[in-house]
Design a protein around this motif. Structure first.
Motif, PDB file in Angstrom:
ATOM      1  N   GLN A  21     -35.081  48.652  74.913  1.00  0.00           N
ATOM      2  CA  GLN A  21     -35.052  49.702  75.927  1.00  0.00           C
ATOM      3  C   GLN A  21     -36.297  49.657  76.803  1.00  0.00           C
ATOM      4  N   GLN A  43     -35.655  50.052  70.424  1.00  0.00           N
ATOM      5  CA  GLN A  43     -36.673  50.681  71.277  1.00  0.00           C
ATOM      6  C   GLN A  43     -37.382  49.641  72.135  1.00  0.00           C
ATOM      7  N   GLY A  44     -37.655  48.462  71.519  1.00  0.00           N
ATOM      8  CA  GLY A  44     -38.296  47.391  72.289  1.00  0.00           C
ATOM      9  C   GLY A  44     -37.421  46.906  73.430  1.00  0.00           C
ATOM     10  N   CYS A  53     -35.205  50.452  60.059  1.00  0.00           N
ATOM     11  CA  CYS A  53     -36.412  50.674  60.879  1.00  0.00           C
ATOM     12  C   CYS A  53     -36.637  49.511  61.847  1.00  0.00           C
ATOM     13  N   GLN A  54     -36.421  48.288  61.348  1.00  0.00           N
ATOM     14  CA  GLN A  54     -36.587  47.121  62.225  1.00  0.00           C
ATOM     15  C   GLN A  54     -35.586  47.131  63.379  1.00  0.00           C
ATOM     16  N   LEU A 107     -34.106  49.819  64.653  1.00  0.00           N
ATOM     17  CA  LEU A 107     -34.511  50.878  65.587  1.00  0.00           C
ATOM     18  C   LEU A 107     -35.695  50.438  66.438  1.00  0.00           C
ATOM     19  N   THR A 108     -36.642  49.754  65.768  1.00  0.00           N
ATOM     20  CA  THR A 108     -37.800  49.250  66.522  1.00  0.00           C
ATOM     21  C   THR A 108     -37.368  48.240  67.587  1.00  0.00           C
ATOM     22  N   ALA A 109     -36.434  47.338  67.199  1.00  0.00           N
ATOM     23  CA  ALA A 109     -35.942  46.338  68.162  1.00  0.00           C
ATOM     24  C   ALA A 109     -35.211  47.001  69.315  1.00  0.00           C
ATOM     25  N   CYS A 126     -34.693  47.554  57.004  1.00  0.00           N
ATOM     26  CA  CYS A 126     -33.908  46.877  58.064  1.00  0.00           C
ATOM     27  C   CYS A 126     -33.538  47.857  59.176  1.00  0.00           C
TER      28      CYS A 126
END
Length: 497
Positions: free
Chosen positions: A34, A31-32, A24-25, A27-29, A22
């Motif tokens: 941003q 980054q997305g 990681c998700q 952080l990925t979101a 979760c």
């Protein structure tokens, strides 16, 4: 107990694994988001740059359009072309009134607007006939006004002609169009039907004639006192006869007197015995115009409840006193002009008050003598014409006297079209005398006047035939080339012996 401890460890490991997944998700979101924010900011910057570029291009386009229009006006000046403006009026209540000769189905179709201003120089007309594919026709003019444009906007394009008037050029402004197309509104503005007085509560509604007079006297007020005076005449052409609307009987009552139009030895048109009134300001002028309008013939038709049955011609003659070869005069020269003008007052009437001090009949110094010898006068003329509207008898439903009036109106407008056609084709004979209207306007239409034709058309399908006829008239008028317009010649007013 051991099994419970083992289960707890397994659960903890599974929870840690899901937590990391979760995280990681998330952080990925983040980054997305941003990246998306950066993309949005980049798009915003690009949009801002595009807006700036569009604004710059629009400004450049407007500047180039103004330059092109100025060059076009210069070309018109050189060729002596007739300026043609077109005004599309808004839809009005009487457009929807059913005529006796129109079926219900046709009445519904006639409510559609078919004439539009697609830009400030182009009229688009949607032409359609039963059983035929619709055709779009465009007409180009010097200026096109949409139904939403105001009287202020219309006059703004007319005002420069008044400067030309004081620069020594004759000017004529003529409204042309069918009955009910807005000619009288454009030229005069709204009127109170009971006494024909101009509505003064809202000056933004005033038409070209009162506005032009106000602007003319404003320009005159900036000149030296006594250097200009203005004479006014008001005539109507009714049933091919010219009537003087300012003429008075022995008791001083104003009533229309029939006058004749003649051609002078110089080939100019003239109306002998025509009444001229000297005015000092716009109020005096409008008072005279209102008197004339009270005598103008009107008759209700199915198209217009207050249809004008005659052509109205209001003429302002501006007499300018000048010194030397130029139109600018010094104050000293103006004083000499006024004294000289007083000496010949029996020949040249003057509106300004007489000075209490007397002057000798001869200049008292060499400088004054030289200035007196250079004093001259020039007469220029501003003609403001509200033409009667062309009519389709079946549409207007007129009978009897009104039918005879319609016949004379249509014939005089046809004669005007014939005159323009003859000038455009450079024929040796121009049929000015085929109508009293064209004979009266001979100097403006075919002479050295700067002529502006204001086409007035209805947007409705109901009046498509009449609108197309008016647009065709304007197109032909634009093709007329009369040669470069010239200033009026200066004539010696008085010369000291």
């Amino acid at each position: 107990m051991k099994s419970l401890q083992s289960f707890a460890l397994e659960f903890l490991k599974d929870f840690q694994h899901q937590y990391k997944a979760c995280l990681c998700q998330v952080l990925t979101a983040v980054q997305g988001i941003q990246l998306q924010n950066e993309a949005v900011q980049m798009f915003q910057m690009k949009a801002f740059d595009l807006e700036q570029s569009l604004q710059e291009v629009t400004e450049r386009y407007e500047r180039e359009k103004q330059k092109r229009r100025a060059l076009h006006n210069s070309l018109i000046e050189l060729r002596g072309n007739i300026r043609v403006h077109c005004r599309i009026r808004p839809s009005l209540p009487f457009d929807h009134a059913a005529g006796h000769s129109i079926s219900q189905d046709r009445q519904r179709n006639s409510l559609e607007n078919v004439a539009y201003a697609i830009d400030d120089e182009t009229v688009l007309v949607k032409c359609s006939r039963p059983g035929h594919a619709p055709i779009n026709k465009t007409f180009q003019f010097e200026r096109v006004y949409s139904a939403t444009e105001s009287q202020d906007t219309v006059f703004a394009d007319v005002a420069p002609l008044l400067t030309s008037l004081l620069d020594g050029y004759n000017v004529c402004i003529m409204a042309y169009g069918q009955t009910g197309s807005g000619k009288t509104y454009t030229m005069l503005g709204p009127q109170l039907e009971e006494n024909f007085a101009f509505v003064s509560e809202d000056e933004s509604e005033l038409g070209i004639i009162p506005r032009a007079t106000q602007e003319l006297f404003r320009l005159i007020s900036e000149k030296p006192p006594g250097s200009y005076w203005v004479d006014v005449s008001v005539v109507e052409v009714y049933n091919n006869e010219v009537f003087d609307l300012l003429a008075k009987d022995s008791c001083g009552k104003v009533f229309g007197i029939k006058r004749d139009v003649v051609t002078t030895r110089e080939g100019k048109s003239d109306v002998p015995l025509l009444t001229y009134e000297t005015v000092a300001n716009a109020s005096e002028f409008l008072h005279l115009v209102i008197k004339g309008l009270q005598l103008r013939v009107r008759h209700p038709t199915l198209v217009h409840a207050h249809s004008s049955r005659s052509h109205l011609v209001v003429t302002l003659t501006i007499t300018t006193i000048v010194s030397g070869d130029n139109f600018g005069t010094s104050w000293e020269d103006e004083q000499i002009s006024q004294r000289l003008n007083k000496e010949v007052s029996c020949t040249y009437p003057q509106k300004t008050k007489e000075s209490k001090s007397t002057s000798s009949s001869r200049a008292s110094s060499p400088a004054q003598l030289e200035a007196a010898e250079k004093v001259k006068q020039v007469k220029t003329r501003l003609q403001l014409v509200d033409l009667a509207g062309s009519e389709c008898v079946g549409m207007s439903g007129v009978t009897g006297t009104a039918l005879r009036e319609t016949s004379f109106i249509n014939r005089s407008l046809s004669a005007l079209a014939d005159v323009l056609g003859a000038i455009a084709e450079q024929r040796s004979h121009v049929p000015y005398r085929n109508s009293k209207l064209t004979h009266l306007l001979q100097d403006s239409v075919g002479g050295d006047a700067k002529l502006l034709v204001m086409l007035c058309i209805s947007p409705s399908q109901k009046y498509l035939t009449e609108s197309m006829q008016s647009l065709g008239f304007g197109t032909r008028a634009r093709q007329v080339q009369r040669g470069q317009v010239k200033k009026r010649n200066l004539t010696v007013l008085s010369k000291t012996k």
